[in-house]
Design an enzyme around this catalytic site. Structure first.
Site, PDB file in Angstrom:
ATOM      1  N   HIS A 151       0.743  -1.285  -0.104  1.00  0.00           N
ATOM      2  CA  HIS A 151       0.046   0.033   0.053  1.00  0.00           C
ATOM      3  C   HIS A 151       0.781   1.098   0.000  1.00  0.00           C
ATOM      4  O   HIS A 151       0.467   2.253   0.217  1.00  0.00           O
ATOM      5  CB  HIS A 151      -1.011   0.126   1.151  1.00  0.00           C
TER       6      HIS A 151
HETATM    7  S1  FES Z   1       1.830  -0.435   3.274  1.00  0.00           S
HETATM    8 FE1  FES Z   1      -0.078  -1.758   3.745  1.00  0.00          FE
HETATM    9  S2  FES Z   1       1.121  -3.646   4.233  1.00  0.00           S
HETATM   10 FE2  FES Z   1       2.629  -2.239   4.006  1.00  0.00          FE
END
Ligand code: FES
Length: 186
Positions: A151
């Site tokens: 993410h």
């Molecule tokens: S940014 Fe979501 S698990 Fe690493």
């Protein structure tokens, strides 16, 4: 790729942890396609069977060359041992931590050796993103540390979260120096 396969053979304590790890290995592989570094796989060293059973691992720091990272499994989670370069150390130490979401000095993320000295060249972390548990890719991201492709969390050369959804720095596991160049994690 060999590393990914090897990791899957070391089952974690529960299915959830194993799924996370496999998921992350896939994420790391995807990131590898854009040039991320493939970490050298170093086999479990020393007393693998009994120390793993006891929930601890011993790591010979001489096996990790400057600028490289060793990844090992500890209690079903990856542990990174990064032998940082002088530039990485300087970057970590010169950061204004008031800008960090989880302020922590670089020294606070190190454990002293038996002589009471910090060894900033060796950064030991649980290699798990504190957002949803993916395994970040090394030598990547906006802060030259680690990047989590799941993410978009960016960690600096001290493993501190600097940008993205992860709420806290990557964790430092309990570890001690049991000799000049060997640490015991766990
Ligand atoms: S940014 Fe979501 S698990 Fe690493």
């Amino acid at each position: 790729m060999a590393e990914t396969h090897n990791s899957e053979t070391h089952n974690g304590p529960d299915d959830e942890g194993k799924r996370d790890f496999i998921h992350l290995a896939a994420g790391a592989a995807a990131a590898g396609a854009v040039g991320a570094v493939a970490w050298p796989l170093v086999a479990q060293m020393g007393k693998a069977a009994d120390t793993l059973a006891a929930g601890s691992i011993e790591i010979d720091l001489t096996k990790v060359a400057e600028g490289q990272q060793l990844k090992m499994l500890w209690r079903g989670k990856p542990v990174f041992v990064r032998h940082r370069t002088a530039a990485e150390i300087a970057e970590a130490e010169n950061t204004d931590i008031s800008d960090c979401p989880d302020p922590q000095t670089d020294d606070e993320r190190l454990v002293p050796d038996n002589a009471g000295n910090l060894r900033p060249e060796f950064l030991v972390m649980v290699g798990v993103c504190t957002h949803f548990g993916c395994v970040p890719v090394g030598e990547a991201g906006d802060f030259d540390g680690w990047y989590c492709p799941c993410h978009g969390s960016h960690y600096d050369t001290s493993g501190r979260i600097r940008k993205g959804p992860a709420p806290t720095n990557m964790a430092i596991p309990p570890y001690t120096y049991i000799s000049e160049n060997v640490i015991k994690v766990g």
